[in-house]
Structures are given as C-alpha cells and as structure tokens.
Design an enzyme around this catalytic site. Sequence first.
Site, PDB file in Angstrom:
ATOM      1  N   HIS A   1       2.430  -5.872   4.427  1.00  0.00           N
ATOM      2  CA  HIS A   1       1.202  -6.913   4.682  1.00  0.00           C
ATOM      3  C   HIS A   1       1.583  -7.935   3.408  1.00  0.00           C
ATOM      4  O   HIS A   1       1.465  -9.052   3.319  1.00  0.00           O
ATOM      5  CB  HIS A   1      -0.042  -6.032   4.000  1.00  0.00           C
ATOM      6  CG  HIS A   1      -1.276  -6.835   3.614  1.00  0.00           C
ATOM      7  ND1 HIS A   1      -2.332  -6.860   4.234  1.00  0.00           N
ATOM      8  CD2 HIS A   1      -1.526  -7.618   2.380  1.00  0.00           C
ATOM      9  CE1 HIS A   1      -3.076  -7.562   4.016  1.00  0.00           C
ATOM     10  NE2 HIS A   1      -2.529  -7.862   2.682  1.00  0.00           N
ATOM     11  N   GLU A   2       2.363  -7.326   2.434  1.00  0.00           N
ATOM     12  CA  GLU A   2       2.361  -8.304   1.127  1.00  0.00           C
ATOM     13  C   GLU A   2       3.636  -9.415   1.592  1.00  0.00           C
ATOM     14  O   GLU A   2       3.625 -10.349   1.214  1.00  0.00           O
ATOM     15  CB  GLU A   2       2.840  -7.437   0.067  1.00  0.00           C
ATOM     16  CG  GLU A   2       1.813  -6.405  -0.622  1.00  0.00           C
ATOM     17  CD  GLU A   2       0.362  -7.271  -0.691  1.00  0.00           C
ATOM     18  OE1 GLU A   2       0.221  -8.451  -0.984  1.00  0.00           O
ATOM     19  OE2 GLU A   2      -0.493  -6.694  -0.767  1.00  0.00           O
TER      20      GLU A   2
ATOM     21  N   HIS B   1       2.093 -12.272   3.319  1.00  0.00           N
ATOM     22  CA  HIS B   1       1.775 -13.045   2.479  1.00  0.00           C
ATOM     23  C   HIS B   1       2.773 -14.019   1.917  1.00  0.00           C
ATOM     24  O   HIS B   1       2.782 -15.462   1.876  1.00  0.00           O
ATOM     25  CB  HIS B   1       0.812 -12.485   1.396  1.00  0.00           C
ATOM     26  CG  HIS B   1      -0.326 -12.329   1.564  1.00  0.00           C
ATOM     27  ND1 HIS B   1      -1.334 -12.936   2.000  1.00  0.00           N
ATOM     28  CD2 HIS B   1      -1.226 -10.931   1.184  1.00  0.00           C
ATOM     29  CE1 HIS B   1      -2.635 -12.116   1.946  1.00  0.00           C
ATOM     30  NE2 HIS B   1      -2.351 -11.077   1.724  1.00  0.00           N
TER      31      HIS B   1
ATOM     32  N   HIS C   1       4.232 -16.527   4.447  1.00  0.00           N
ATOM     33  CA  HIS C   1       3.384 -17.672   4.577  1.00  0.00           C
ATOM     34  C   HIS C   1       3.528 -18.609   3.423  1.00  0.00           C
ATOM     35  O   HIS C   1       3.590 -19.755   3.859  1.00  0.00           O
ATOM     36  CB  HIS C   1       1.783 -17.194   4.389  1.00  0.00           C
ATOM     37  CG  HIS C   1       1.039 -18.118   4.899  1.00  0.00           C
ATOM     38  ND1 HIS C   1      -0.603 -17.870   4.704  1.00  0.00           N
ATOM     39  CD2 HIS C   1       1.047 -19.167   5.752  1.00  0.00           C
ATOM     40  CE1 HIS C   1      -0.953 -18.968   5.132  1.00  0.00           C
ATOM     41  NE2 HIS C   1      -0.219 -19.728   5.975  1.00  0.00           N
TER      42      HIS C   1
END
Length: 655
Positions: free
Chosen positions: A444-445, A448, A451
């Site tokens: 998940h991190e 980020h 991105h």
Amino acid sequence: MFNEFNLENFENSKIELETLLNSSRKKIDELLVIEEKSYENFVKPYQEIGESINEFITPIFHIDSVKNSEITQKVYEDCLPLISDYETEISQNDNIYTSLKDIQDKSYTSLNDIQKKVLENEIRDFKLSGCHLDNNKKSRLKELNLRLSELSHKFSQNLLNATNSYEMIIEDFEDVKEIPQSDLELAKFEEEGKTKYKFTLQMPSYIAYITYGTNRKKREEIYKAYTTRAPENGKLIEEILKLKDEEVKILGFDNYASYSLATKMANSEEEVVYFLEELAKKGEHRALEEIEEIKEFAKKDGINDIKSYDLSYYSEKLKKAKYDLDEEYYRPFLEQNSVLNGFFNFLYEVFNIKFTQTNAKTWDDKVKVFNISEDDKIIARIYIDLEARSDKRGGAWMNNWHSYYIDKNGKEQLPTAYIVCNFPPSTQNTVSLLRHSDVVTLFHEMGHALHHLLSNVSEPFVSGISGVAWDVVEFPSQFLEYFAYDKEVLKLFSKHYKTAEVLSDEAIDRIIAAKNFQSSLSMLRQVEFALFDFMLHQKLYTNEDEIQKLLDGIREKYSVIKPPKYNKFQNGFSHIFAGGYAAGYYSYKWAEVLSADAFYMFIDSGKVLNRELAVKYKNIVLKNGGSKNMDELFFEFANRKPSVDSLLKIDGIIS
C-alpha cells in the site's frame, strides 16, 4: 544528484528557516515587479521557491514523527508558527493571485495542458485561502491556521505519549500460551529471577495480545487502554472543530465538509453520504452473517456475550478453523529482508523499475535507502523505515520530500520519498518476521510512493502526488495492495528465513481463500469511520457529548456489534485530527472503486503479472501525477468509467 538527509544543524533549524523564508519573500517581491509577467518568468520560479521551502521543512517535521524527542518537539514547535505564517501570508497575497489570473487570461491559448492545470489549481487555492477578503478577515484566518497546526501536532503528540506510557506485565504463562513465539520473544524479560512478559500499545505488541491473548480480562485491559488513550484529545477536538467551522464560514462555506469537497473529485455532500450509505446497505446482510459466525464459534468457549475485545481473538481462531490459516505459520516465510527483495523483483517484473541499495545518510540504523532506476537511468530515491520504535509515531505512511520537475534552467530535478511502517522489530537475536497483513501494508505505502516517484511531469505543483485530488490519492496505493494476494507475486518473496523453502501452493491458496474473510465487517467499519468523519464536519458539534452522540448514532445504525461506552475512538482518530483526512476519510472507499476496477483488468487479461498492462498503467496513471484529473486518467487507462460492482466483487460481497 540527490540532497542528503542531513540534520547536523538541526537545533538551529528555526534560524535557518527564518533566513530561507525571508529570502523567499524577497524573491517573490522581485517576481512581482516584473512588468510583462509570463508563465516562464513568473509561475516557473514561483513554484521553485515553494519547492525549496518544502525541501527544507519536510525532514524537520518528518524527524519529529520517526525519532521523537524533546528536542524534535521543540524544533517542530519553533518552526511551526514561522511556516504557518509564511504560507498564510503567501496564500492571501492579492498581488500573486492577480498575477496568476492575468497570466491565465492573457496566455491561455499558448499554455500547454499541464501549465493550465497548475494555474487552475493555484487560482482555486488562492480563493480558498481568502485572498479576496479584507485585512481583518485575512488576519483572523492567519491566527486560525497557526492554532489549527498547533492543535494537530498536540493531538499527535498526546497519542504518542499515551501509547508509550502504558505497559501490561504478565507473569502467568497460561495467559500468554497462545501468543506466537516470535511475539513472545519480543515481550519476554527477566526480573528478580522470574520470566515475565510485557505488552504495550505499540501496534505489533498490541495486536499480538488482542489477537492471541488467552486471558479475556487481560484482553479487555489492553483493549480498554488502547481505546481510552489520550482523553485530553477530547478538548482538542472541540477546539479543532470550532476553529475549522469559523475558518470556512469566513471563506463563505456552509460547513467544513463543503469546503473540503472544493478540492476533491466528489461533487456534493449528498453524493458522498449516498455512496457510503449504499455501501453499508449492500454489505449489511453479509456482515450480520459474519458476526453471527463469530458468536457461534465463541460459544464453544462458553462466551455468550461476545465483546469488542473478543473479536480479534475469536476471528483469528475462526479463520484458522475455516481455512486452516495460522498467521504464525506464515511469518517465518515473510522475513522482512526477503519480502523487500522479492517485492523489488516484482516491481521490476511489472513496472520495469530497479531498486539498488545505497549508503545514504538516514535518521536510524534500521532505515534503508534505495535508488530507483528505469532503463539503467536513476530516476528517484526512496527511504524505507519499517520497524516499530518507542520514539516513532504509530501507523504507516508515505511522506514525499522532493518532487520531479524541470527547473527554469532546463535541469531535471529528481524525486525522493519516505515509507514509514511499524512492523515487528528485529533484535540481535531475532529477525523481523512479518504478518501477511504487514506485507499488504508495505504494498500500500509503496503504491503511494511510486505515484510520487515515477512522475515525469515537468511542473512541480502537479508532479507526483502534488495536485492530486485527495479522494483519489488512495487509488494507486490500494491498487498495488491487490498484488499481495497473487500466487506468482507471493512466490517471489515467501521463502523460509532458515531453510529458504518457498511457501507451498496449498499454503498460498489458503491466504487467497481467506482474503475476503469478514470483508463485509471490515467495509462497515470503514463506512462507520467515514460517515462519522464526514457528518462531524457537516455542522458544528460544540462539545464532547455531542460528538459522542453522533458517533453512537452512526454505530447504532451501522455497527453489527456495539463497542463499550468507554471506547473513545475519536480521541485517537489521527487521520482527521492530526492528518489531512478531515471530511475526507471517505476517500479510502471512494478510491477503492477505481483500484478494484483497475485490478480487474489484470484478472480479465488472464495474467496478473501482465507487464504490458502494468507499463500502460505506469505511463498513464503514475507518470502523469496530478497534471490531469484522475477520472480522465482512469478513462484513458481503462476506456470506461469505473464501476462500484468491481469493489463489491473483489471483496466477495457480491458475485
């Protein structure tokens, strides 16, 4: 190539910041006297001034979260009013606003789409900052911004202090006999010739006891300690809500929720509430079945009145019974370094990006630094800090430091970011063994981070996650999570840390089969948090009792099991009171519609490790950062609008 993380002169940060801000003011004044302003001679250097400040202040605020001490708190508190005053002063500067408007009006046809987006965002944000207001209102907004920043930091500090001040000492082995060996080793200590066990409210320790602790009274003891942390935050919440309400009323909004939506993809308050309530309706029946299943299972232990502090314990037992899934069995296969290396191999396989460790300076010996390259060219740097520490704020997050952009001299500036988690710590005698849920958090991190780091947008204010609407910023992170449940991906890093044996197909199948275990309960819990957050900001709730009544009312309607009255969840809800999610927590579910639908394209292609599709996603969604609206980027990637049914299907709520 990269600025080093260097805080040698940390205690003098206030003096350095004052010098930098005064220099920035002077540079902006010089820009404002340019007679024929253009995008190149005004907007470009204006952005670079903003970037230089962000690059200086980010490590100072970051260190207070990851290496908290009296010194970091003091420096943070010294710098906070300076940066708050400066940001308010700049955001309310009529001359900058007018200059941006003039450039937009005069040069619109000659600007490219990215430049137009920068101007649209900036002009919108100047309006939202009150630059059109009289001086008295501007002055009041400045006071409000500073006080809100102070309250946010205080909320977070109170939570960290409360987390570190509690410990539960257990002497009877019967009370810890079900605790996994790796967790037990971390809890064990010797005192007066006796073996004892210490459990704290730091996440790895808390999860260990609430999930595996045999003694029900002890489970309630640690649960109560966790859910009653930082009671003083109740008064801070009252003040935060009051000041936010005053702030948005000055700006001409009915409430903070409507103000929040001005920078998001959702069109109205009604749309957000309807979206959340619809999710709850679609998941309610299944959630009731899931809770009944736990209740029936607990009855085997003679528990006829299951409580909130029993849920993790009996859910874990039920999961093991249903899927033969024992999280502890998997942890030796998920050693931290093995996971990280395998994760990097996966990212190379799908995105054609390579991670190479480098000896850059960091804030802790356990932090690892990697340069990221694409086609043999270094394009970014990432700092990865995975293990829990007492001086580290709980939770997991990504923090962007530098943005990618092309400066006014045509030179390429490379991006950097930090990933911070709170995984079980390694010691001299024990390695860090992760749960599969930790692996999902890491994915998940990293979603980020990528991105931000893979952006190739030339303008810093819309590069990476800058300029991305808050309710879709979770799309890339949630999208990457889904790969953590794929068999091919798991085989890249699930190797026993002692024998190098790869996790068997059968064992991986059990993880995949259990993926949607209690997914409806989980969804209703997220809806409860999101509705509480959003409704809390739709009108002014003036005291703790009113806030509690709102939360109780939402729980009455949507919770399938009611927490005890002493549970003061709101006092620890740092996402909205110490983070950027106020009236925006719904973003997790909103963005999940995009991420689920995007992942279905990989499933439908018949190949989850589909490099062609992944590179298309990288080139369209990740590399464009905030330079286009996410609904446009999604349509460009998928050739259709997203469907909420993909989320419900992927969570097993509908077939």
